[in-house]
Motif scaffolding. Structure first.
Motif, PDB file in Angstrom:
ATOM      1  N   ALA A   1     -13.890  -5.023  21.325  1.00  0.00           N
ATOM      2  CA  ALA A   1     -14.168  -6.445  21.115  1.00  0.00           C
ATOM      3  C   ALA A   1     -13.059  -7.336  21.659  1.00  0.00           C
ATOM      4  O   ALA A   1     -13.165  -8.570  21.593  1.00  0.00           O
ATOM      5  N   GLY A   2     -11.988  -6.732  22.174  1.00  0.00           N
ATOM      6  CA  GLY A   2     -10.894  -7.519  22.713  1.00  0.00           C
ATOM      7  C   GLY A   2     -10.109  -8.284  21.668  1.00  0.00           C
ATOM      8  O   GLY A   2      -9.579  -9.367  21.933  1.00  0.00           O
ATOM      9  N   VAL A   3     -10.029  -7.723  20.459  1.00  0.00           N
ATOM     10  CA  VAL A   3      -9.330  -8.386  19.354  1.00  0.00           C
ATOM     11  C   VAL A   3      -7.820  -8.200  19.487  1.00  0.00           C
ATOM     12  O   VAL A   3      -7.340  -7.158  19.951  1.00  0.00           O
ATOM     13  N   ASP A   4      -7.066  -9.211  19.076  1.00  0.00           N
ATOM     14  CA  ASP A   4      -5.610  -9.096  18.970  1.00  0.00           C
ATOM     15  C   ASP A   4      -5.332  -8.378  17.654  1.00  0.00           C
ATOM     16  O   ASP A   4      -5.443  -8.975  16.584  1.00  0.00           O
ATOM     17  N   TRP A   5      -4.984  -7.089  17.729  1.00  0.00           N
ATOM     18  CA  TRP A   5      -4.858  -6.312  16.499  1.00  0.00           C
ATOM     19  C   TRP A   5      -3.552  -5.532  16.463  1.00  0.00           C
ATOM     20  O   TRP A   5      -2.958  -5.207  17.478  1.00  0.00           O
ATOM     21  N   GLN A   6      -3.133  -5.224  15.230  1.00  0.00           N
ATOM     22  CA  GLN A   6      -1.976  -4.365  14.994  1.00  0.00           C
ATOM     23  C   GLN A   6      -2.324  -3.412  13.859  1.00  0.00           C
ATOM     24  O   GLN A   6      -2.993  -3.795  12.900  1.00  0.00           O
ATOM     25  N   LEU A   7      -1.871  -2.178  13.978  1.00  0.00           N
ATOM     26  CA  LEU A   7      -2.004  -1.200  12.904  1.00  0.00           C
ATOM     27  C   LEU A   7      -0.620  -0.596  12.673  1.00  0.00           C
ATOM     28  O   LEU A   7      -0.088   0.071  13.564  1.00  0.00           O
ATOM     29  N   VAL A   8      -0.043  -0.877  11.518  1.00  0.00           N
ATOM     30  CA  VAL A   8       1.274  -0.350  11.164  1.00  0.00           C
ATOM     31  C   VAL A   8       1.078   0.782  10.169  1.00  0.00           C
ATOM     32  O   VAL A   8       0.486   0.586   9.102  1.00  0.00           O
ATOM     33  N   SER A   9       1.536   1.962  10.541  1.00  0.00           N
ATOM     34  CA  SER A   9       1.355   3.150   9.700  1.00  0.00           C
ATOM     35  C   SER A   9       2.709   3.591   9.147  1.00  0.00           C
ATOM     36  O   SER A   9       3.626   3.906   9.913  1.00  0.00           O
ATOM     37  N   TYR A  10       2.818   3.608   7.818  1.00  0.00           N
ATOM     38  CA  TYR A  10       4.085   3.921   7.165  1.00  0.00           C
ATOM     39  C   TYR A  10       4.140   5.397   6.775  1.00  0.00           C
ATOM     40  O   TYR A  10       3.355   5.864   5.949  1.00  0.00           O
ATOM     41  N   GLY A  11       5.084   6.126   7.361  1.00  0.00           N
ATOM     42  CA  GLY A  11       5.172   7.564   7.166  1.00  0.00           C
ATOM     43  C   GLY A  11       5.425   7.975   5.720  1.00  0.00           C
ATOM     44  O   GLY A  11       6.271   7.405   5.030  1.00  0.00           O
ATOM     45  N   GLY A  12       4.657   8.970   5.251  1.00  0.00           N
ATOM     46  CA  GLY A  12       4.843   9.529   3.925  1.00  0.00           C
ATOM     47  C   GLY A  12       4.354   8.661   2.792  1.00  0.00           C
ATOM     48  O   GLY A  12       4.544   8.996   1.623  1.00  0.00           O
ATOM     49  N   VAL A  13       3.690   7.564   3.101  1.00  0.00           N
ATOM     50  CA  VAL A  13       3.272   6.597   2.086  1.00  0.00           C
ATOM     51  C   VAL A  13       1.788   6.771   1.776  1.00  0.00           C
ATOM     52  O   VAL A  13       0.971   6.942   2.686  1.00  0.00           O
ATOM     53  N   VAL A  14       1.443   6.726   0.485  1.00  0.00           N
ATOM     54  CA  VAL A  14       0.058   6.916   0.072  1.00  0.00           C
ATOM     55  C   VAL A  14      -0.585   5.568  -0.275  1.00  0.00           C
ATOM     56  O   VAL A  14      -0.092   4.507   0.092  1.00  0.00           O
ATOM     57  N   HIS A  15      -1.692   5.621  -0.989  1.00  0.00           N
ATOM     58  CA  HIS A  15      -2.493   4.432  -1.305  1.00  0.00           C
ATOM     59  C   HIS A  15      -1.764   3.525  -2.309  1.00  0.00           C
ATOM     60  O   HIS A  15      -0.917   3.982  -3.074  1.00  0.00           O
ATOM     61  N   SER A  16      -2.118   2.239  -2.305  1.00  0.00           N
ATOM     62  CA  SER A  16      -1.641   1.264  -3.301  1.00  0.00           C
ATOM     63  C   SER A  16      -0.134   1.047  -3.276  1.00  0.00           C
ATOM     64  O   SER A  16       0.471   0.751  -4.304  1.00  0.00           O
ATOM     65  N   PHE A  17       0.476   1.150  -2.111  1.00  0.00           N
ATOM     66  CA  PHE A  17       1.939   1.081  -2.056  1.00  0.00           C
ATOM     67  C   PHE A  17       2.513  -0.288  -2.418  1.00  0.00           C
ATOM     68  O   PHE A  17       3.717  -0.416  -2.639  1.00  0.00           O
ATOM     69  N   THR A  18       1.680  -1.333  -2.503  1.00  0.00           N
ATOM     70  CA  THR A  18       2.179  -2.638  -2.927  1.00  0.00           C
ATOM     71  C   THR A  18       1.997  -2.889  -4.418  1.00  0.00           C
ATOM     72  O   THR A  18       2.432  -3.922  -4.932  1.00  0.00           O
TER      73      THR A  18
END
Length: 242
Positions: free
Chosen positions: A191-208
């Motif tokens: 779709a030509g979207v301006d996107w970013q995907l930041v993947s945090y190593g060793g981190v699981v769900h609900s980290f915030t």
């Protein structure tokens, strides 16, 4: 000095009442960018309000969307799942709820919102909701997902996205199927979207979420949470500049 205030915003969907929570700096008189926040599966809660207040303190008017209805306030995982799954399974209904909350943010009169500077963000289930609002074509300059699922029934809807997309993901998150990541990338690229995907190593769900404490599945990570919010605010600064 900021004076963060929280007010209820009641709106209707198909004749039924929904009640979101609006956080803003009452000491500020001019219009500020408006953010629609989709909470996690617990819905409108004290935890969601706390996040909204912290984000509002950065210079925004934040509405916590009510996705379940005024009378539905889950108190445990079973109740949350029962409220969430009908929306996860019916993305048209989910989008309708998000669009109604988005309209409520734009039309509420408690705090002045700059309607040319709008964005959405969400957590877990709310991350999915934020992305679906963007896919629906809502005029948001950014959509951010914190540890949310990335799947969607019709990836071609990404062509409707008008702003930037940010995904903040725990690389060890067992709640987000691994195949969703390349599928999301392909969807955004097509779709030509301006996107970013930041993947945090060793981190699981609900980290915030400071309340998350299920080792290997859902765990709060203070360092990763701080990093993720910093990245989120950097994007908002970028898309709202000028």
């Amino acid at each position: 000095m900021s004076q963060i205030t929280v007010r209820s915003v009641v709106y209707q969907i198909d004749g039924q009442p929904y009640e979101g929570r609006l956080a803003f700096d009452a000491a500020h008189k001019g219009a500020r960018p408006g953010l629609l926040m989709a909470p996690n599966w617990m819905g409108v809660s004290a935890g969601a309000e706390k996040i909204a207040e912290a984000v509002a303190a950065k210079g925004y008017v934040v509405l916590v969307a009510d996705l379940y209805g005024q009378s539905v306030r889950p108190s445990d995982a079973d109740q949350a799942g029962a409220a969430m799954m009908p929306l996860k399974d019916d993305r048209a209904l989910l989008r309708k709820r998000m669009q109604a909350a988005f309209s409520a943010l734009q039309s509420q009169t408690e705090a002045a919102v700059d309607l040319s500077r709008l964005a959405t963000f969400g957590f877990c289930f709310g991350g999915c909701c934020a992305l679906e609002l963007a896919r629906s074509g809502a005029p948001v300059k950014a959509a951010a997902s914190f540890h949310g699922t990335l799947d969607t029934p019709d990836p071609a809807d990404a062509q409707n996205i008008k702003g930037s997309v940010l995904v903040l993901h725990g690389a060890a998150d067992p709640m987000v199927a691994k195949e969703q990541l390349p599928a999301f990338e392909a969807e955004m690229n097509a779709a030509g979207v301006d996107w970013q995907l930041v993947s945090y190593g060793g981190v699981v769900h609900s980290f915030t979420d400071p309340q998350a404490n299920v080792p290997g599945k859902m765990m709060y990570d203070a360092k990763t949470s701080a990093r993720a919010f910093a990245t989120f605010h950097y994007l908002l600064d970028e898309v709202f500049q000028g």
